[in-house]
Design an enzyme around this catalytic site. Structure first.
Site, PDB file in Angstrom:
ATOM      1  N   TYR A 108      -4.844  16.512  -6.837  1.00 26.60           N
ATOM      2  CA  TYR A 108      -4.110  15.276  -8.123  1.00 26.60           C
ATOM      3  C   TYR A 108      -3.061  16.261  -8.602  1.00 26.60           C
ATOM      4  O   TYR A 108      -1.909  16.198  -8.194  1.00 26.60           O
ATOM      5  CB  TYR A 108      -4.376  15.124  -8.793  1.00 26.60           C
ATOM      6  CG  TYR A 108      -4.103  13.899  -9.928  1.00 26.60           C
ATOM      7  CD1 TYR A 108      -3.623  12.565  -9.886  1.00 26.60           C
ATOM      8  CD2 TYR A 108      -3.486  14.470 -11.100  1.00 26.60           C
ATOM      9  CE1 TYR A 108      -3.064  12.003 -10.630  1.00 26.60           C
ATOM     10  CE2 TYR A 108      -2.840  14.146 -12.148  1.00 26.60           C
ATOM     11  CZ  TYR A 108      -2.525  12.972 -11.511  1.00 26.60           C
ATOM     12  OH  TYR A 108      -2.205  12.242 -12.821  1.00 26.60           O
ATOM     13  N   ASN A 111       5.796   5.833 -10.780  1.00 25.69           N
ATOM     14  CA  ASN A 111       4.523   5.413 -11.455  1.00 25.69           C
ATOM     15  C   ASN A 111       3.138   5.621 -11.295  1.00 25.69           C
ATOM     16  O   ASN A 111       2.585   6.826 -11.660  1.00 25.69           O
ATOM     17  CB  ASN A 111       4.976   4.464 -13.112  1.00 25.69           C
ATOM     18  CG  ASN A 111       3.280   4.242 -13.924  1.00 25.69           C
ATOM     19  OD1 ASN A 111       3.464   4.977 -14.725  1.00 25.69           O
ATOM     20  ND2 ASN A 111       2.547   3.540 -13.431  1.00 25.69           N
ATOM     21  N   ASP A 146       0.758  -0.877   0.036  1.00 28.54           N
ATOM     22  CA  ASP A 146       0.064  -0.217   0.207  1.00 28.54           C
ATOM     23  C   ASP A 146       0.584   1.429  -0.315  1.00 28.54           C
ATOM     24  O   ASP A 146       1.791   1.400   1.041  1.00 28.54           O
ATOM     25  CB  ASP A 146      -1.081   0.220   1.292  1.00 28.54           C
ATOM     26  CG  ASP A 146      -1.472   0.970   1.217  1.00 28.54           C
ATOM     27  OD1 ASP A 146      -1.600   1.550   0.625  1.00 28.54           O
ATOM     28  OD2 ASP A 146      -2.615   1.407   2.408  1.00 28.54           O
ATOM     29  N   LYS A 174       1.098  16.526  -8.475  1.00 28.57           N
ATOM     30  CA  LYS A 174       2.324  16.400  -9.580  1.00 28.57           C
ATOM     31  C   LYS A 174       3.461  17.575  -9.603  1.00 28.57           C
ATOM     32  O   LYS A 174       4.477  17.447 -10.262  1.00 28.57           O
ATOM     33  CB  LYS A 174       1.523  16.028 -10.885  1.00 28.57           C
ATOM     34  CG  LYS A 174       0.787  15.464 -11.012  1.00 28.57           C
ATOM     35  CD  LYS A 174       1.796  13.367 -11.122  1.00 28.57           C
ATOM     36  CE  LYS A 174       0.568  12.908 -10.799  1.00 28.57           C
ATOM     37  NZ  LYS A 174       1.688  11.267 -11.234  1.00 28.57           N
TER      38      LYS A 174
END
Length: 371
Positions: free
Chosen positions: A237, A172, A145, A241
């Site tokens: 998100y 990734n 996890d 990034k």
């Protein structure tokens, strides 16, 4: 002439760069036109003024192609500290791929196996593989996890003992929950940031010391255009990034100046939307300019980067490079570009059954980048 995404701007730009704006084409032509006998023959076919105009245009094309080629070399060399590394041996390299059960990660693994089945590939993921490695492939799967720092520490210790010290790390794995800042739960935010940003940091911390000691290795981060244009409903998100970009850029300088390991390579992918199970919907943008990327297109570029022995930044589609450059331009103009993200038709509702409502953790599918 067509890519997996169809006929796109990248196809046109690639053809122009490969056949027209390349020194191997324009410089010999320009040199040839400086030779008086050849120029005289051109004058015999067209008027003198026309011949001079043609020669002038060829000179400009030669100058432009030389400048572009020089820029490419400067980008490549500066990103790699002006040193090469001839020690890459893919029989001995150990590669870690997070989120390798499906999507981009699986495609990366399959490409690496196709290039050299003796390369040891370690997949770290939350769910089992959705694909079967070919017979003889040296693939190791570790369930983990990636939102759990303690679990990451344990699995990294096991990898070092059972397989060896990795020389390549593909950061990734990633996820997106699809909620606004106000409506998203605390678990949504924490899970996204832990998986997309903190996990790459921790994995780098685990595997980088040996890379630095050997001055040999490559870390590849699957970034996103959302790090430049933060879109509604995926702000967490986008923040993760953007943090990944900061990790990439800061680590570049640390490796060269503080750790004295200039041959440890770093690659960052700035990708547009990718056709993975995590993205269900429409971009509502021109497929010619900003196509929905095929998983194979992305994995191909990543594997090409690691096999080249050089790091750098990958922009897909290519227009992303210029959109990124506009961020430092007039704010009103870049705001107009950012507002185009409102046109994207996300559909996260079809994905929600894959997540535990209490913990926010994904079940039943591998972690994949949204981009």
């Amino acid at each position: 002439m067509f890519s997996r995404e169809g006929f796109t701007l990248d196809v046109v730009a690639g053809a122009v760069r490969n056949w027209v704006l390349t020194p191997t084409t324009t410089l010999p032509l320009a040199l040839g036109l400086t030779w008086e006998p050849l120029f005289s023959r051109l004058i015999q076919r067209v008027s003198t003024d026309r011949a001079k105009a043609i020669r002038s245009r060829v000179y400009w094309l030669a100058a432009a192609s030389f400048i572009l080629a020089l820029n490419d070399q400067l980008n490549r060399q500066s990103a790699n500290n002006w040193v090469s590394d001839s020690r890459w041996n893919w029989d001995d390299e150990i590669v870690v791929v997070t989120g390798g059960s499906s999507g981009i990660g699986a495609s990366v693994c399959q490409r690496l196996i196709a290039k050299n089945p003796r390369t040891r590939i370690i997949i770290i993921d939350y769910v089992p593989l959705s694909w079967t490695p070919p017979r003889g492939a040296r693939v190791y799967y570790y369930e983990c996890d990636l939102s759990d720092a303690y679990a990451i520490k344990l699995v990294c210790d096991r990898i070092k003992v059972e397989v060896g010290h990795p020389t390549v790390l593909f950061n990734n794995a990633g996820l997106a929950r699809g909620s606004t800042v106000m409506e998203g739960t605390s678990n949504d935010v924490q899970l996204t940031l832990k998986t997309n940003l903190i996990a790459p940091f921790l994995l780098v911390k685990e595997f980088l010391p040996e890379m630095v000691r050997r001055d040999h290795g490559h870390i590849l981060n699957t970034g996103s255009m959302s790090s430049v244009i933060s879109a509604p409903t995926i702000v967490d998100y986008s923040a993760s990034k953007a943090g990944l970009t900061a990790l990439h850029e800061g680590l570049q300088l640390e490796l060269k100046s503080l750790h004295r390991a200039p041959r440890v390579r770093l690659t960052l992918g700035i990708f547009g939307f990718i056709r993975t199970p995590l993205f269900t919907g429409k971009t509502n943008e021109s497929n010619f300019v900003t196509p929905l990327l095929n998983v194979e297109t992305v994995s191909e570029k990543l594997v090409e980067a690691v096999y080249s022995g050089y790091g750098g930044t990958i922009y897909l589609p290519g227009v992303m490079r210029y959109i990124t450059a506009l961020k430092g331009g007039p704010e009103w103009f870049f705001r107009r570009i950012r507002e185009r993200s409102l046109r994207v038709d996300y559909d996260f509702h079809r994905q929600q059954h894959r997540y535990d409502k209490e913990t926010g953790k994904r079940i039943g599918a591998a972690l994949e980048p949204l981009e």
